[in-house]
Design a protein around this motif. Structure first.
Motif, PDB file in Angstrom:
ATOM      1  N   PHE A  69       0.821  -1.211   0.000  1.00  0.00           N
ATOM      2  CA  PHE A  69       0.000   0.000   0.000  1.00  0.00           C
ATOM      3  C   PHE A  69       0.858   1.266   0.000  1.00  0.00           C
ATOM      4  N   GLU A  70       2.011   1.187   0.671  1.00  0.00           N
ATOM      5  CA  GLU A  70       2.825   2.400   0.830  1.00  0.00           C
ATOM      6  C   GLU A  70       3.902   2.524  -0.240  1.00  0.00           C
ATOM      7  N   ASP A  71       3.994   1.566  -1.132  1.00  0.00           N
ATOM      8  CA  ASP A  71       5.032   1.600  -2.175  1.00  0.00           C
ATOM      9  C   ASP A  71       4.373   1.393  -3.528  1.00  0.00           C
ATOM     10  N   PRO A  72       4.011   2.440  -4.241  1.00  0.00           N
ATOM     11  CA  PRO A  72       3.328   2.293  -5.538  1.00  0.00           C
ATOM     12  C   PRO A  72       4.167   1.532  -6.566  1.00  0.00           C
ATOM     13  N   LYS A  73       5.483   1.688  -6.524  1.00  0.00           N
ATOM     14  CA  LYS A  73       6.330   1.000  -7.488  1.00  0.00           C
ATOM     15  C   LYS A  73       6.267  -0.513  -7.296  1.00  0.00           C
ATOM     16  N   CYS A  74       6.387  -0.973  -6.049  1.00  0.00           N
ATOM     17  CA  CYS A  74       6.301  -2.417  -5.772  1.00  0.00           C
ATOM     18  C   CYS A  74       4.896  -2.939  -6.033  1.00  0.00           C
ATOM     19  N   GLU A  75       3.893  -2.080  -5.747  1.00  0.00           N
ATOM     20  CA  GLU A  75       2.510  -2.502  -6.005  1.00  0.00           C
ATOM     21  C   GLU A  75       2.276  -2.729  -7.492  1.00  0.00           C
ATOM     22  N   ALA A  76       2.898  -1.890  -8.310  1.00  0.00           N
ATOM     23  CA  ALA A  76       2.768  -2.075  -9.760  1.00  0.00           C
ATOM     24  C   ALA A  76       3.448  -3.368 -10.215  1.00  0.00           C
ATOM     25  N   LEU A  77       4.571  -3.702  -9.575  1.00  0.00           N
ATOM     26  CA  LEU A  77       5.260  -4.957  -9.925  1.00  0.00           C
ATOM     27  C   LEU A  77       4.527  -6.183  -9.394  1.00  0.00           C
ATOM     28  N   ALA A  78       3.697  -5.979  -8.361  1.00  0.00           N
ATOM     29  CA  ALA A  78       2.988  -7.105  -7.755  1.00  0.00           C
ATOM     30  C   ALA A  78       1.650  -7.392  -8.417  1.00  0.00           C
ATOM     31  N   THR A  79       1.259  -6.603  -9.402  1.00  0.00           N
ATOM     32  CA  THR A  79      -0.012  -6.798 -10.095  1.00  0.00           C
ATOM     33  C   THR A  79       0.223  -6.979 -11.584  1.00  0.00           C
ATOM     34  N   THR A  80      -0.776  -7.522 -12.252  1.00  0.00           N
ATOM     35  CA  THR A  80      -0.715  -7.719 -13.697  1.00  0.00           C
ATOM     36  C   THR A  80      -1.151  -6.438 -14.406  1.00  0.00           C
ATOM     37  N   LYS A  81      -1.133  -6.441 -15.724  1.00  0.00           N
ATOM     38  CA  LYS A  81      -1.539  -5.269 -16.492  1.00  0.00           C
ATOM     39  C   LYS A  81      -3.010  -4.942 -16.290  1.00  0.00           C
ATOM     40  N   LYS A  82      -3.822  -5.962 -15.982  1.00  0.00           N
ATOM     41  CA  LYS A  82      -5.245  -5.744 -15.766  1.00  0.00           C
ATOM     42  C   LYS A  82      -5.566  -5.389 -14.318  1.00  0.00           C
ATOM     43  N   GLY A  83      -4.543  -5.317 -13.469  1.00  0.00           N
ATOM     44  CA  GLY A  83      -4.759  -4.932 -12.087  1.00  0.00           C
ATOM     45  C   GLY A  83      -4.984  -6.081 -11.131  1.00  0.00           C
ATOM     46  N   ASN A  84      -4.866  -7.332 -11.570  1.00  0.00           N
ATOM     47  CA  ASN A  84      -5.041  -8.488 -10.695  1.00  0.00           C
ATOM     48  C   ASN A  84      -3.734  -8.822  -9.979  1.00  0.00           C
ATOM     49  N   ARG A  85      -3.846  -9.533  -8.849  1.00  0.00           N
ATOM     50  CA  ARG A  85      -2.656  -9.936  -8.115  1.00  0.00           C
ATOM     51  C   ARG A  85      -1.910 -11.013  -8.892  1.00  0.00           C
ATOM     52  N   ARG A  86      -0.592 -10.896  -8.948  1.00  0.00           N
ATOM     53  CA  ARG A  86       0.219 -11.942  -9.574  1.00  0.00           C
ATOM     54  C   ARG A  86       0.213 -13.179  -8.690  1.00  0.00           C
ATOM     55  N   GLN A  87       0.252 -14.340  -9.334  1.00  0.00           N
ATOM     56  CA  GLN A  87       0.279 -15.584  -8.579  1.00  0.00           C
ATOM     57  C   GLN A  87       1.068 -16.649  -9.334  1.00  0.00           C
ATOM     58  N   ILE A  88       1.602 -17.595  -8.596  1.00  0.00           N
ATOM     59  CA  ILE A  88       2.342 -18.719  -9.165  1.00  0.00           C
ATOM     60  C   ILE A  88       1.779 -20.005  -8.582  1.00  0.00           C
ATOM     61  N   SER A  89       1.904 -21.111  -9.328  1.00  0.00           N
ATOM     62  CA  SER A  89       1.462 -22.435  -8.886  1.00  0.00           C
ATOM     63  C   SER A  89       2.666 -23.358  -8.871  1.00  0.00           C
ATOM     64  N   VAL A  90       2.857 -24.065  -7.776  1.00  0.00           N
ATOM     65  CA  VAL A  90       4.012 -24.943  -7.605  1.00  0.00           C
ATOM     66  C   VAL A  90       3.510 -26.354  -7.321  1.00  0.00           C
ATOM     67  N   ASN A  91       3.982 -27.298  -8.112  1.00  0.00           N
ATOM     68  CA  ASN A  91       3.653 -28.718  -7.936  1.00  0.00           C
ATOM     69  C   ASN A  91       4.844 -29.391  -7.247  1.00  0.00           C
ATOM     70  N   TYR A  92       4.757 -29.578  -5.941  1.00  0.00           N
ATOM     71  CA  TYR A  92       5.887 -30.122  -5.184  1.00  0.00           C
ATOM     72  C   TYR A  92       6.100 -31.610  -5.465  1.00  0.00           C
ATOM     73  N   ASN A  93       5.046 -32.303  -5.812  1.00  0.00           N
ATOM     74  CA  ASN A  93       5.203 -33.717  -6.171  1.00  0.00           C
ATOM     75  C   ASN A  93       6.042 -33.860  -7.436  1.00  0.00           C
ATOM     76  N   TRP A  94       5.795 -32.986  -8.408  1.00  0.00           N
ATOM     77  CA  TRP A  94       6.556 -32.992  -9.651  1.00  0.00           C
ATOM     78  C   TRP A  94       8.008 -32.572  -9.400  1.00  0.00           C
ATOM     79  N   LEU A  95       8.206 -31.586  -8.512  1.00  0.00           N
ATOM     80  CA  LEU A  95       9.567 -31.165  -8.180  1.00  0.00           C
ATOM     81  C   LEU A  95      10.346 -32.289  -7.511  1.00  0.00           C
TER      82      LEU A  95
END
Length: 552
Positions: free
Chosen positions: A429-455
């Motif tokens: 909330f207090e860092d607009p630059k990091c907030e821009a890096l933490a969201t997609t172009k459409k404004g959604n939160r970035r997310q990743i999926s990790v398959n630990y069984n595959w790893l």
């Protein structure tokens, strides 16, 4: 000085017997077929009827004929008439089998049991002379053309697209028959489509209604305005014509196609068991799909020890059924299974570890890519991010933190379940630059999926491939399995099946692979006492060519 020559055919022959030379492959063929237990052949023969040709003889004829690049039944008979080794196999008391006898034997489902016993005897002999051990099996596959026209394809997508349109037409026809007060069977409102059996019943009811109208019209007098019964009959005949000439045949064909497809996406009208797949031999270089089968072979020291024919074009889905087939014939046969990256998947790794308790030297698709410098410098790869195990969170190269959000379960098209942990970026909330890096172009939160069984299985595969014995065995893969396919297609000229159907083609490829095995064995082992005999005669251990004695 020239040799004496005479065209007199009445010269008395002193030599009354003939045998192949000591270095001929005929001795290997004769010995290994005779080494099959008599109980197998006795179970194959019928107790009554006209005496049949001995299966041992037909096997010998096919094995030698395939070594001579002769696959046609008629040409095999011609070779039997002209070749001395063929006559030696047949003997002086039996007539030469007809091409129909050879073709029926080659396509008979009972022949598959004989070929399995043939491979079992061959493996036992290799184990006896030290050319087969329990170190590793090398697995690979190739595609072979079916005996079918390349334009006789039937595609699942075409059927799935055309059948709903036909269902709509049949539903409309059913409603029309109800409007014309035809006594058709009632269908439930929840029913999605009318089956072919129900269409046959509709046609029967419609025919009976038309016959009743015919009797009524015969007794009817002519009157002004025309006959209503004739107009009704004309319309019902049109419905019956549509039903019998169009709707019913198409529905029956679509239902038959659905049964023929199974889990495949295509089949050939000429050979229903053949599947259209991309072949390596592509002279036109247009990627045209052709009907064929996927051959899987497990080898050691360039001998095909196990084989199986599949209708699936992808190697990934053939590994587990093929390994099941191998372990069913020889439980705990080897310590390592070696294959290329086409077989590497989470499902295969998990089943090899859990169900078969065997080690595998199988790289996954990105294994080679992950060893490169560019991959390790790629900022987008989660594998290059920092992971905090205590707080269960990832940090990307820009400093954005991803924390655990939820679990996710996905299923592939074949039903295999994959479990993922989903991580989402935290809010700045207090860092607009990091907030821009933490969201997609459409404004959604970035997310990743990790398959630990595959790893886990990927790391296990890396450890096995980078070990000392793993590197040695995997480096030996290309010179172990690839020459089998090269000899099959180049030396034997076996590039297309001569029979149709999965059972018949399985028999034929087994004969071709065994012929190739015996040709290599006859060049490797001295011909004196080349194979053990059932009579129990003590045979000396054959001398072995040292170039084939690489011990794992």
């Amino acid at each position: 000085m020239q040799m004496n020559y005479t065209s007199n055919r009445t010269t008395l022959k002193i030599n009354l017997s003939w045998k192949p030379q000591s270095n001929s492959v005929a001795w290997a063929i004769d010995a290994i077929v005779d080494d099959i237990p008599d109980t197998v052949f006795q179970a194959d023969s019928a107790p009554t009827g006209r005496p049949s040709y001995p299966p041992q003889l037909l096997l010998k004829i096919l094995l030698f004929g395939y070594l001579r690049r002769t696959f046609s039944g008629r040409k095999l008979v011609q070779l039997a008439n002209e070749d001395l080794i063929m006559r030696w196999f047949i003997g002086p008391n039996l007539p030469i089998p007809s091409y129909r006898t050879i073709n029926r034997f080659r396509s008979d489902p009972k022949t598959l049991n004989l070929i399995e016993e043939l491979f079992r005897a061959f493996r036992d002999y290799l184990r006896m002379i030290g050319l087969f051990n329990s170190a590793a099996l090398f697995i690979d596959g190739t595609k072979i053309l079916a005996d079918a026209n390349k334009y006789t394809f039937v595609w699942r997508k075409s059927v799935e697209k055309a059948e709903p349109k036909l269902n709509d037409k049949t539903a409309l026809l059913y409603q029309e028959l109800l409007n014309y007060q035809v006594s058709v069977p009632r269908l439930s409102p929840q029913k999605q489509a009318i089956t072919s059996a129900e269409l046959v019943e509709l046609a029967t009811k419609l025919t009976l209604t038309i016959n009743d109208l015919n009797e009524k019209i015969k007794l009817e007098r002519t009157h002004r305005g025309g006959s209503k019964a004739k107009r009704r009959r004309r319309k019902l005949k049109h419905f019956l014509h549509l039903l019998t000439t169009d709707y019913l045949p198409r529905k029956q064909r679509y239902e038959l196609d659905e049964k023929t497809f199974g889990d495949r996406n295509s089949f050939s009208k000429t050979d229903h068991d053949a599947t259209f797949m991309r072949m390596k031999e592509d002279p036109m270089r247009n990627g045209q799909l052709k009907p064929g089968y996927n051959l899987q072979v497990a080898s050691q020291r360039q001998f095909a020890l196990y084989y199986q024919l599949f209708q699936r074009p992808t190697d990934t889905r053939t590994l587990i059924p093929f390994v099941t087939h191998i372990f069913k014939q020889s439980p705990q046969v080897v310590q390592y299974l070696v294959a290329d990256a086409g077989y590497g998947s989470e499902e295969n790794y998990q089943k090899l570890t859990d169900d078969f308790q065997t080690k595998y030297l199988i790289p996954y698709g990105m294994y080679e890519k992950e060893q490169t410098r560019s991959y390790h410098k790629d900022r987008r790869k989660v594998a290059n991010w920092q992971y905090d195990e205590l707080n269960d969170q990832y940090t990307d190269p820009d400093g954005i933190i991803f924390t655990f959000h939820n679990y996710s379960i996905r299923h592939d098209r074949y039903g295999y379940e994959r479990k993922f942990k989903v991580y989402r970026s935290v809010e700045y909330f207090e860092d607009p630059k990091c907030e821009a890096l933490a969201t997609t172009k459409k404004g959604n939160r970035r997310q990743i999926s990790v398959n630990y069984n595959w790893l886990y299985f990927k790391n296990q595969a890396k450890e096995q491939l980078t070990s000392k014995i793993g590197r040695a065995l995997y480096a030996h893969r290309k010179i172990e399995i690839e020459p089998i396919f090269a000899d099959l297609k180049t030396y034997l000229k076996f590039k297309r099946f001569s029979v149709r159907g999965l059972t018949a083609t399985t028999n034929e490829i087994g004969i071709a692979l065994m012929a190739e095995n015996l040709s290599k064995l006859s060049k490797t082992v001295k011909q004196t006492h080349i194979m053990p005999k059932k009579s129990g005669v003590n045979c000396h251990k054959p001398a072995i060519n040292t170039t084939y004695c690489f011990m794992f």
